[in-house]
Motif scaffolding. Structure first.
Motif, PDB file in Angstrom:
ATOM      1  N   GLU A  32      26.484 -46.822   1.689  1.00 55.09           N
ATOM      2  CA  GLU A  32      27.374 -46.807   2.844  1.00 55.09           C
ATOM      3  C   GLU A  32      28.792 -46.940   2.299  1.00 55.09           C
ATOM      4  N   GLY A  33      29.541 -45.849   2.288  1.00 59.95           N
ATOM      5  CA  GLY A  33      30.879 -45.868   1.714  1.00 59.95           C
ATOM      6  C   GLY A  33      30.809 -46.133   0.221  1.00 59.95           C
ATOM      7  N   ASP A  34      31.517 -47.137  -0.241  1.00 59.62           N
ATOM      8  CA  ASP A  34      31.526 -47.505  -1.660  1.00 59.62           C
ATOM      9  C   ASP A  34      30.545 -48.632  -1.972  1.00 59.62           C
ATOM     10  N   THR A  35      29.595 -48.846  -1.086  1.00 59.64           N
ATOM     11  CA  THR A  35      28.661 -49.966  -1.235  1.00 59.64           C
ATOM     12  C   THR A  35      27.229 -49.471  -1.289  1.00 59.64           C
ATOM     13  N   LEU A  36      26.440 -50.011  -2.233  1.00 64.70           N
ATOM     14  CA  LEU A  36      25.000 -49.776  -2.234  1.00 64.70           C
ATOM     15  C   LEU A  36      24.343 -50.894  -1.445  1.00 64.70           C
ATOM     16  N   LEU A  37      23.421 -50.517  -0.590  1.00 58.93           N
ATOM     17  CA  LEU A  37      22.675 -51.474   0.216  1.00 58.93           C
ATOM     18  C   LEU A  37      21.237 -51.498  -0.269  1.00 58.93           C
ATOM     19  N   VAL A  38      20.577 -52.630  -0.113  1.00 55.95           N
ATOM     20  CA  VAL A  38      19.187 -52.761  -0.533  1.00 55.95           C
ATOM     21  C   VAL A  38      18.365 -53.312   0.621  1.00 55.95           C
ATOM     22  N   GLU A  39      17.172 -52.741   0.770  1.00 55.04           N
ATOM     23  CA  GLU A  39      16.201 -53.257   1.733  1.00 55.04           C
ATOM     24  C   GLU A  39      14.885 -53.422   0.991  1.00 55.04           C
ATOM     25  N   VAL A  40      14.300 -54.592   1.120  1.00 52.58           N
ATOM     26  CA  VAL A  40      13.004 -54.879   0.499  1.00 52.58           C
ATOM     27  C   VAL A  40      12.099 -55.398   1.617  1.00 52.58           C
ATOM     28  N   PRO A  41      11.278 -54.505   2.218  1.00 50.01           N
ATOM     29  CA  PRO A  41      10.441 -54.941   3.348  1.00 50.01           C
ATOM     30  C   PRO A  41       9.607 -56.188   3.057  1.00 50.01           C
ATOM     31  N   GLU A  42       9.131 -56.345   1.821  1.00 47.54           N
ATOM     32  CA  GLU A  42       8.354 -57.544   1.459  1.00 47.54           C
ATOM     33  C   GLU A  42       9.191 -58.811   1.651  1.00 47.54           C
ATOM     34  N   LEU A  43      10.478 -58.753   1.304  1.00 51.54           N
ATOM     35  CA  LEU A  43      11.365 -59.907   1.503  1.00 51.54           C
ATOM     36  C   LEU A  43      11.783 -60.032   2.964  1.00 51.54           C
ATOM     37  N   THR A  44      12.052 -58.890   3.611  1.00 57.65           N
ATOM     38  CA  THR A  44      12.452 -58.902   5.023  1.00 57.65           C
ATOM     39  C   THR A  44      11.377 -59.566   5.876  1.00 57.65           C
ATOM     40  N   SER A  45      10.102 -59.349   5.525  1.00 59.26           N
ATOM     41  CA  SER A  45       9.003 -59.962   6.285  1.00 59.26           C
ATOM     42  C   SER A  45       9.039 -61.487   6.200  1.00 59.26           C
ATOM     43  N   MET A  46       9.770 -62.022   5.202  1.00 62.09           N
ATOM     44  CA  MET A  46       9.930 -63.475   5.052  1.00 62.09           C
ATOM     45  C   MET A  46      11.328 -63.912   5.486  1.00 62.09           C
ATOM     46  N   ASN A  47      12.018 -63.042   6.268  1.00 59.20           N
ATOM     47  CA  ASN A  47      13.375 -63.304   6.762  1.00 59.20           C
ATOM     48  C   ASN A  47      14.381 -63.484   5.632  1.00 59.20           C
ATOM     49  N   ILE A  48      14.201 -62.741   4.536  1.00 58.03           N
ATOM     50  CA  ILE A  48      15.127 -62.765   3.417  1.00 58.03           C
ATOM     51  C   ILE A  48      15.827 -61.413   3.365  1.00 58.03           C
ATOM     52  N   GLU A  49      17.151 -61.410   3.476  1.00 65.37           N
ATOM     53  CA  GLU A  49      17.945 -60.186   3.462  1.00 65.37           C
ATOM     54  C   GLU A  49      18.778 -60.146   2.183  1.00 65.37           C
ATOM     55  N   PRO A  50      18.331 -59.399   1.169  1.00 66.53           N
ATOM     56  CA  PRO A  50      19.086 -59.350  -0.090  1.00 66.53           C
ATOM     57  C   PRO A  50      20.364 -58.515   0.022  1.00 66.53           C
ATOM     58  N   GLU A  51      21.326 -58.808  -0.846  1.00 64.78           N
ATOM     59  CA  GLU A  51      22.573 -58.044  -0.940  1.00 64.78           C
ATOM     60  C   GLU A  51      22.820 -57.706  -2.399  1.00 64.78           C
ATOM     61  N   LEU A  52      23.439 -56.543  -2.638  1.00 64.86           N
ATOM     62  CA  LEU A  52      23.769 -56.114  -3.994  1.00 64.86           C
ATOM     63  C   LEU A  52      25.249 -56.301  -4.280  1.00 64.86           C
ATOM     64  N   GLU A  53      25.554 -56.769  -5.476  1.00 63.43           N
ATOM     65  CA  GLU A  53      26.935 -56.893  -5.957  1.00 63.43           C
ATOM     66  C   GLU A  53      27.032 -56.109  -7.267  1.00 63.43           C
ATOM     67  N   PRO A  54      27.877 -55.086  -7.337  1.00 59.34           N
ATOM     68  CA  PRO A  54      27.962 -54.299  -8.569  1.00 59.34           C
ATOM     69  C   PRO A  54      28.674 -55.054  -9.690  1.00 59.34           C
ATOM     70  N   LEU A  55      28.096 -54.960 -10.883  1.00 59.26           N
ATOM     71  CA  LEU A  55      28.772 -55.451 -12.081  1.00 59.26           C
ATOM     72  C   LEU A  55      29.358 -54.263 -12.831  1.00 59.26           C
ATOM     73  N   TRP A  56      28.530 -53.279 -13.046  1.00 57.70           N
ATOM     74  CA  TRP A  56      28.939 -52.016 -13.650  1.00 57.70           C
ATOM     75  C   TRP A  56      28.293 -50.917 -12.829  1.00 57.70           C
ATOM     76  N   GLU A  57      28.519 -49.680 -13.180  1.00 59.28           N
ATOM     77  CA  GLU A  57      27.986 -48.565 -12.398  1.00 59.28           C
ATOM     78  C   GLU A  57      26.466 -48.615 -12.268  1.00 59.28           C
ATOM     79  N   ASN A  58      25.769 -49.141 -13.273  1.00 60.11           N
ATOM     80  CA  ASN A  58      24.303 -49.151 -13.207  1.00 60.11           C
ATOM     81  C   ASN A  58      23.695 -50.556 -13.264  1.00 60.11           C
ATOM     82  N   VAL A  59      24.519 -51.603 -13.213  1.00 62.96           N
ATOM     83  CA  VAL A  59      24.002 -52.978 -13.237  1.00 62.96           C
ATOM     84  C   VAL A  59      24.541 -53.727 -12.015  1.00 62.96           C
TER      85      VAL A  59
END
Length: 108
Positions: A32-59
């Motif tokens: 979404e724009g300049d941001t990568l979003l992550v969805e992990v249904p296994e975590l969502t089922s436990m009410n855990i919503e992860p977020e990604l923070e870029p360190l480098w282009e691939n990390v």
């Protein structure tokens, strides 16, 4: 805010897709724009919503469940190509090929 590592979002599209992990099931990466979003249904089922923070282009750091953090690297099959693996010391996933008919190939 945190540290600015200078991650260039120009290469983020290479990582967009669904990765299948034995540990967490599907890990869905969208952009979404300049941001990568992550969805992990296994975590969502436990009410855990992860977020990604870029360190480098691939990390990226994945923040979830309060203070928990995992570092993830997107790994292409060839330099500069589409990422086919999403890996961490404890979690790994292979990119799923999606077909027009809705089927997938998890590479198993």
């Amino acid at each position: 805010g945190g540290w600015d590592y200078g991650a260039d979002p120009a290469g983020f599209d290479r990582h967009v897709g669904t990765y299948r992990s034995r540990e967490w099931g599907d890990i869905i990466i969208t952009r979404e724009g300049d941001t990568l979003l992550v969805e992990v249904p296994e975590l969502t089922s436990m009410n855990i919503e992860p977020e990604l923070e870029p360190l480098w282009e691939n990390v990226f750091l994945m923040h979830y469940a309060g203070n928990s953090t995992k570092d993830f690297a997107f790994v292409p099959a060839e330099p500069g190509g589409q990422s086919v693996w999403l890996r961490n010391r404890g979690v790994g996933g292979r990119r799923v090929e999606e077909f027009a008919d809705g089927g997938v190939d998890g590479g198993e």
